[in-house]
Design an enzyme around this catalytic site. Structure first.
Site, PDB file in Angstrom:
ATOM      1  N   ALA A 136      94.562-126.046   9.837  1.00 47.04           N
ATOM      2  CA  ALA A 136      93.515-127.055  10.050  1.00 47.04           C
ATOM      3  C   ALA A 136      94.119-128.376  10.518  1.00 47.04           C
ATOM      4  CB  ALA A 136      92.699-127.266   8.777  1.00 47.04           C
ATOM      5  N   TYR A 191      96.104-129.348  13.046  1.00 42.24           N
ATOM      6  CA  TYR A 191      96.529-128.640  14.258  1.00 42.24           C
ATOM      7  C   TYR A 191      98.018-128.692  14.594  1.00 42.24           C
ATOM      8  CZ  TYR A 191      91.891-127.191  15.655  1.00 42.24           C
ATOM      9  OH  TYR A 191      90.679-126.585  15.704  1.00 42.24           O
ATOM     10  N   CYS A 251     103.005-121.291  17.614  1.00 42.39           N
ATOM     11  CA  CYS A 251     102.683-120.273  18.608  1.00 42.39           C
ATOM     12  C   CYS A 251     103.467-118.989  18.349  1.00 42.39           C
ATOM     13  CB  CYS A 251     103.033-120.780  20.006  1.00 42.39           C
ATOM     14  SG  CYS A 251     102.143-122.260  20.516  1.00 42.39           S
ATOM     15  N   GLU A 285     105.183-117.116  20.390  1.00 40.20           N
ATOM     16  CA  GLU A 285     106.498-117.065  21.024  1.00 40.20           C
ATOM     17  C   GLU A 285     107.559-117.729  20.151  1.00 40.20           C
ATOM     18  OE1 GLU A 285     103.465-117.654  24.432  1.00 40.20           O
ATOM     19  OE2 GLU A 285     103.638-118.149  22.314  1.00 40.20           O
ATOM     20  N   CYS A 298     103.038-121.840  26.447  1.00 45.17           N
ATOM     21  CA  CYS A 298     102.744-123.276  26.550  1.00 45.17           C
ATOM     22  C   CYS A 298     104.046-124.045  26.777  1.00 45.17           C
ATOM     23  CB  CYS A 298     102.037-123.761  25.285  1.00 45.17           C
ATOM     24  SG  CYS A 298     103.115-123.901  23.842  1.00 45.17           S
ATOM     25  N   CYS A 327     106.619-123.873  23.890  1.00 44.61           N
ATOM     26  CA  CYS A 327     107.265-122.560  23.831  1.00 44.61           C
ATOM     27  C   CYS A 327     108.251-122.386  24.985  1.00 44.61           C
ATOM     28  CB  CYS A 327     106.220-121.451  23.846  1.00 44.61           C
ATOM     29  SG  CYS A 327     105.314-121.344  22.279  1.00 44.61           S
TER      30      CYS A 327
END
Length: 160
Positions: free
Chosen positions: A66, A68, A73, A75, A112, A115
Site C-alpha cells: 500500500a 507504493y 518488481c 525482475e 521498468c 529493473c
C-alpha cells in the site's frame, strides 16, 4: 554541436512456440510464478525466471505494498534472489511475462527503468551479456541480447 545516434536491435518471435526449447521452458516458469504475484493495487501481475550458469533457476513475481515505493518488481525479486543464494553464478537468460487481471495483455512488456538498472548492474558485474526475453500474457516475444539494448546509456560504478 554533434548528434549521437543510438540503435536498438531486438529479435521478435511470433509466439512462445517459436522459442528454443530451453527458453520456452524458462518462459513457462515465468508464467507459472506470475500467478504468485501480489498485485491488489495495480492488478498487473509479472513473473520472471532467470537461468544461471550453474543450471539453477531463480524466480520472482511482483510484490506490491500500500506504500507504493515499498513494493518490488518481479525482475528485481528474481535477480536479488539469485544474487543472495548463488552469489558467484552468472545470469545467462531472463524470461519475463506480464498480464493484467482487468484486460488482455498481448504486447511484450519490457522491464521498468529501475529493473533495467538492476539488470545492468549484474550484467556489468559479471562482464557478460544477459539474454532477456519478454512478453505479455500471449502473443509476440521480444528478445534482447543484452540489457544495453534496452538501456543504452548506462550508469555504473565508474561514475561514482
Amino acid at each position: 554541436m554533434k548528434e549521437i545516434n543510438i540503435n536498438t536491435r531486438l529479435s521478435v518471435f511470433e509466439s512462445m512456440q517459436e522459442l528454443p526449447n530451453d527458453v520456452r521452458d524458462l518462459m513457462q516458469k515465468a508464467i507459472d510464478v506470475r500467478k504468485n504475484a501480489y498485485a491488489p493495487y495495480s492488478k498487473f501481475n509479472v513473473g520472471a525466471a532467470i537461468l544461471l550458469d550453474n543450471g539453477e533457476i531463480a524466480l520472482g513475481s511482483n510484490q506490491e505494498n500500500a506504500a507504493y515505493p515499498s513494493g518490488l518488481c518481479a525482475e528485481r525479486v528474481a535477480i536479488f534472489h539469485a544474487g543472495a543464494i548463488y552469489p558467484n553464478a552468472k545470469i545467462v537468460k531472463m524470461a519475463i511475462t506480464a498480464g493484467s487481471t482487468t484486460s488482455a495483455t498481448t504486447k511484450p512488456i519490457p522491464p521498468c527503468g529501475a529493473c533495467r538498472q538492476a539488470i545492468f548492474e549484474y550484467e556489468f558485474r559479471q562482464d557478460n551479456p544477459i539474454e532477456i526475453y519478454f512478453m505479455g500474457e500471449t502473443g509476440e516475444v521480444y528478445k534482447s541480447n543484452s540489457i544495453q539494448n534496452l538501456l543504452p546509456l548506462t550508469f555504473d560504478k565508474n561514475f561514482l
